[in-house]
Design an enzyme around this catalytic site. Structure first.
Site, PDB file in Angstrom:
ATOM      1  N   TYR A   1       0.866  -1.188   0.000  1.00 49.67           N
ATOM      2  CA  TYR A   1       0.000   0.000   0.000  1.00 49.67           C
ATOM      3  C   TYR A   1       0.897   1.231   0.000  1.00 49.67           C
ATOM      4  O   TYR A   1       1.897   1.288   0.707  1.00 49.67           O
ATOM      5  CB  TYR A   1      -0.876   0.005   1.269  1.00 49.67           C
ATOM      6  CG  TYR A   1      -1.669   1.284   1.408  1.00 49.67           C
ATOM      7  CD1 TYR A   1      -2.975   1.376   0.916  1.00 49.67           C
ATOM      8  CD2 TYR A   1      -1.098   2.420   1.993  1.00 49.67           C
ATOM      9  CE1 TYR A   1      -3.687   2.564   1.010  1.00 49.67           C
ATOM     10  CE2 TYR A   1      -1.817   3.610   2.087  1.00 49.67           C
ATOM     11  CZ  TYR A   1      -3.099   3.673   1.590  1.00 49.67           C
ATOM     12  OH  TYR A   1      -3.799   4.844   1.672  1.00 49.67           O
TER      13      TYR A   1
ATOM     14  N   GLU B   1      -3.373   7.496  -3.971  1.00 50.54           N
ATOM     15  CA  GLU B   1      -3.288   6.181  -3.339  1.00 50.54           C
ATOM     16  C   GLU B   1      -3.025   5.108  -4.388  1.00 50.54           C
ATOM     17  O   GLU B   1      -3.732   5.041  -5.393  1.00 50.54           O
ATOM     18  CB  GLU B   1      -4.614   5.894  -2.625  1.00 50.54           C
ATOM     19  CG  GLU B   1      -4.574   4.675  -1.731  1.00 50.54           C
ATOM     20  CD  GLU B   1      -5.938   4.381  -1.108  1.00 50.54           C
ATOM     21  OE1 GLU B   1      -6.094   4.620   0.094  1.00 50.54           O
ATOM     22  OE2 GLU B   1      -6.831   3.921  -1.828  1.00 50.54           O
TER      23      GLU B   1
END
Ligand code: GDP
Ligand code: MN
Length: 392
Positions: free
Chosen positions: A109, A197
């Site tokens: 992530y 993101e």
């Protein structure tokens, strides 16, 4: 402002990020054509909607032939995808992104956000990619690595290195991960993003590849980023908010039944609080801004009434730059031109308040005029209760 995954990927590619080969499709035929164009024997068909968590909602489909790609496209296009983030009404799927699949050895992530309190860009990474950041924070907090960027010097390479090492990666992919983090930072800065993101960022052999990409932008900077403004997809926005922003009004939609027309965000917050204390729930609030003309005030009624939940309208103006007489004229105009069927409570204070009240008394006798915010909120809730009694 949010954009689609494929748009974010296009922007990120210009800063050197690596990602799977892909193409956009608006129809099943085009989707199948894209698959043959990309080549290979496995593809992923991805619904383009302004939301994360598409995978769990059925918006990401793996396919083994171009026939399957066309079938997946047929199934998705024209549907509304309901994810954990969209609310029950979901978001319309009007385009798809078709990508080659990539072998996933490791899912990471990587996220960038603007922290207003720290006044810095914050970078968060985790070796537990693939799940939402909230879940990572709850289930695997020890996997999270964090850095903050000094705006005076920008992100330094050593910071990106520390993050890459913090993720426990093998030496072979450290350099590529560092490049990826720095490329994302450059994109965030160069396009005035407010959020970026990559989830998951995957390690595939010796490569580091962005499988997903999400970006949001600071609307106050759009005037100097025409190339970003162009990426807006109104079909993904709340139609009520689009209606208002197209007219230069700022509008926030909420869940209750009292529509609010106010000036200034601070007064809006105070008004929401007072309504709640009085036992009501705001349906929305519309900020008319400073120096609003009667015409602008009348338009704001149209925007508030476009929300069918609204049963009562509360106007609360603390006029400094604004003028209460203009606001009152706007109310009169709205009553005659827009047609306001529901009870209307108006509280005026500040510049030209006496004139404003006189105009309302003369030309809008059906309006309830309140002197204080507390009175106004209580009158709105009382009016709502009587509307509900009459309906029952
Ligand atoms: P999101 O659910 O909206 O965040 O959409 P993503 O683009 O992140 O896709 C969801 C999931 O689909 C990913 O976490 C992967 O597990 C899977 N996925 C996406 N692309 C590929 C791919 O190329 N290969 C494989 N095996 N899985 C993929
Ligand atoms: Mn994702």
């Amino acid at each position: 402002m949010d954009i689609h995954e494929y748009q974010a990927k296009e922007l990120l590619a210009t800063r050197g990020l690596r990602m799977p080969r892909g193409g956009l499709a608006y129809s099943p035929e085009q989707a199948a054509y894209r698959a043959t164009e990309i080549g290979g024997d496995r593809w992923v068909v991805k619904a383009q909607v302004h939301s994360g968590a598409r995978g769990k909602a059925g918006g990401i489909i793996l396919c083994d032939s171009d026939t399957e790609v066309a079938e997946a496209a047929e199934k998705l296009l024209g549907q509304r995808l309901v994810t954990a983030q969209t609310g029950p009404q979901g978001k319309l799927i009007n385009r798809l992104y078709i990508e080659e699949t990539v072998r996933i050895d490791k899912e990471l992530y990587l996220g960038f956000v603007l922290d207003r309190k720290e006044e810095r860009i914050i970078v968060i990474a985790s070796s537990a990619g693939g799940m939402e950041i909230e879940q990572i924070a709850a289930d695997a907090p020890d996997s999270m690595v964090r850095a903050s960027v000094d705006p005076g010097v920008g992100m330094r390479e050593f910071q990106a290195r520390e993050i890459a090492f913090g993720l426990g990666l093998d030496g072979a992919v450290i350099g590529k991960t560092v490049d990826t983090i720095l490329a994302c930072y450059r994109a965030f800065r160069d396009f005035d993003a407010s959020m970026l993101e990559i989830n998951p960022l995957v390690v595939s052999g010796n490569e580091v590849i962005a499988l997903d990409a999400k970006m949001s932008f600071d609307e106050n900077a759009l005037f100097r980023r025409p190339e970003i403004s162009e990426l807006r997809d109104k079909s993904q926005e709340d139609p009520r908010e689009t209606f208002a922003s197209d007219r230069g009004l700022s509008y926030v939609s909420l869940d209750g039944d009292i529509g609010c027309i106010i000036n200034g965000a601070g007064l809006a917050m105070a008004t929401m609080d007072m309504i709640k204390i009085a036992g009501g729930e705001p349906a929305n609030f519309l900020d008319i801004g400073g120096g609003a003309s009667p015409d602008r005030v009348a338009k704001s009624f149209r925007a508030v009434l476009a929300d069918k939940k609204v049963k009562v309208i509360l106007v609360n103006i603390f006029a400094g730059i604004n003028r209460c007489d203009w606001v009152a004229e706007g109310v009169v105009k709205a009553l005659s031109e827009v047609g306001v069927e529901c009870p209307l409570i108006v509280r005026l204070s500040g510049t030209k308040v006496e004139e404003g009240k006189r105009i309302l008394a003369e030309k809008a006798p059906t309006v309830t005029v309140a002197d204080t915010l507390k009175e106004a909120a209580e009158a709105a809730v009382a009016a709502l209760q009587s509307v509900e009694r009459n309906a029952a």
